[in-house]
Design an enzyme around this catalytic site. Structure first.
Site, PDB file in Angstrom:
ATOM      1  N   GLU A  65      -7.811  -5.302  -0.454  1.00  0.00           N
ATOM      2  CA  GLU A  65      -8.320  -6.037  -1.604  1.00  0.00           C
ATOM      3  C   GLU A  65      -8.226  -7.547  -1.443  1.00  0.00           C
ATOM      4  OE1 GLU A  65     -10.064  -4.216  -3.068  1.00  0.00           O
ATOM      5  OE2 GLU A  65      -9.165  -2.821  -4.482  1.00  0.00           O
ATOM      6  N   HIS A  70       0.856  -1.188   0.000  1.00  0.00           N
ATOM      7  CA  HIS A  70       0.000   0.000   0.000  1.00  0.00           C
ATOM      8  C   HIS A  70       0.888   1.232   0.000  1.00  0.00           C
ATOM      9  CE1 HIS A  70      -3.178   2.835   1.157  1.00  0.00           C
ATOM     10  NE2 HIS A  70      -4.004   1.930   0.666  1.00  0.00           N
TER      11      HIS A  70
END
Ligand code: ACO
Length: 352
Positions: free
Chosen positions: A294, A240
């Site tokens: 996700e 991320h």
């Protein structure tokens, strides 16, 4: 310049904050732990819209879902052949484009209605009308053609709440840029959809399932992932830009997933997660690459019956709330966003 605008502050917002070191997400003064699994999607919309645009009441949002269904459900053949995400985007492009509360309600309703309808049509089934329940339950009813179990409805609600807003991510920034020109909300949402679609942002969860399929069995996890990394591929659902620790939304979704009937895929997913984290630590010892939202999004939406090609569009059902709030905040308080670039191309002959 800061490549990728890393650490550049491009907006002031009272909507949400991502603390990447602590792994905390704050939405309007509430931590994700307080909200996920506890608040309804309608309440999050109220929280985000407060003071920026009149939030739709649950009744108004249900009416907006019905209006969208009446307008689109019988005419989805016009989008035949388009991927789900592109069809949703094409349908939204047909909506009114202004900054009214009515426009916002329709934008919230549109993906919630059109995604399940498109999925059913692609399966050769008839679209199912919304039935005036809460937003999450209605989405699942429109998808499955039956009322969801309380656990299923709660799981989708947790998901929609967890992804409703997340600081100045790529799609939200896009929405704010468009809003800064004083364009309408539909224009902001359409632009944000384009940014969301990419596999480095909202397009990751479908490929997460592809990766799990490629692994096949827990025993193969390490070997298959090692080969992917050796080929220079990214492991979808990990890493991320902001989080240096585990994405707190991943845990919220994992908790929701564990309330649903167990699936064999969960055992595989846990093995893949463990192998991925080990290999990413080996590959990048100085750069923490942890599980992001996700990874468990893919498992949760799969368990709820959404096909993988619809995952990114389901993300948009939740994130539209954040996009609208940010678009209003930007338009009400911000200037036209117009950064500069540094020219590194050739100069005209006379200036060289
Ligand atoms: N698998 C393998 N390597 C990775 C991964 C990954 N998932 N993520 C980052 N890296 C590597 C990069 O290749 C880079 O290596 P390099 O320096 O040798 O080129 C290094 O780690 C540093 O990467 P970051 O600076 O952390 O990555 P960046 O901030 O540019 O990207 C991103 C973040 C796009 C999320 C990235 O981690 C990624 O591609 N992940 C996979 C896709 C994904 O899961 N996307 C969903 C994100 S969540 C969301 O948007 C809702």
């Amino acid at each position: 310049m800061a490549s990728g605008l890393d650490d550049v502050i491009a907006a002031e917002t009272a909507l949400s904050d991502v603390d990447g070191l602590a792994g905390k997400l704050i939405v309007r003064g509430h931590s994700l732990d307080e909200l996920a699994g506890r608040s309804s999607f309608e309440e999050i919309v109220g929280l985000l819209f407060d003071g920026l645009i009149e939030p739709p009441s649950p009744r108004q949002l249900a009416d907006a879902r019905m209006a969208v269904f009446d307008r689109f459900a019988g005419r989805l053949d016009r989008f035949a052949g388009l991927p789900v995400f592109d069809a949703v985007r094409a349908a939204i492009a047909l909506l009114r484009d202004d900054t009214s509360a009515e426009c916002a309600a329709v934008l919230l309703a549109a993906p919630a209605v059109i995604v399940p309808a498109l999925v059913r049509v692609a399966r050769g089934e008839r679209p199912v009308a919304p039935s005036g329940q809460d937003h999450a339950s209605d989405v699942l009813t429109m998808l499955q053609g039956r009322r969801p179990s309380p656990a299923e409805a709660a799981a989708l609600e947790t998901y929609l709440v967890a992804v409703a807003d997340h600081g100045l991510n790529a799609s939200t920034f896009t929405a704010r840029v468009v809003a800064s020109t004083q364009a309408g909300l539909t224009s902001s949402v359409l632009a944000a959809l384009g940014a969301l679609k990419g596999p480095l942002h909202g397009g990751a969860p479908g490929p997460v399932l592809d990766m799990l399929d490629a692994v096949g069995t827990p025993q193969r996890a390490e070997a298959v992932l090692r080969a992917m990394l050796a080929r220079g591929e990214r492991l979808m659902g990990f890493g991320h830009r902001i989080y240096r620790v585990r994405d707190p939304r991943a845990d919220a979704l994992k908790a929701a997933l564990l309330t649903l009937p167990p699936s064999p895929r969960m055992e595989l997913a846990l093995a893949v997660e463990a192998a991925a984290l080990k290999l990413l630590r080996e590959k990048k010892p100085d750069r923490p690459l942890e599980t992001n939202v996700e990874f468990f999004t893919a498992l949760l939406l799969d368990a709820l019956g959404f096909p993988r090609e619809a995952f990114t569009a389901v993300f948009a059902i939740g994130r539209t709330a954040g996009w609208i709030a940010h678009a209003r905040e930007q338009a009400l308080s911000g200037r036209l966003i117009r950064p500069k670039s540094r020219y590194v191309g050739p100069l005209p002959r006379e200036a060289a």
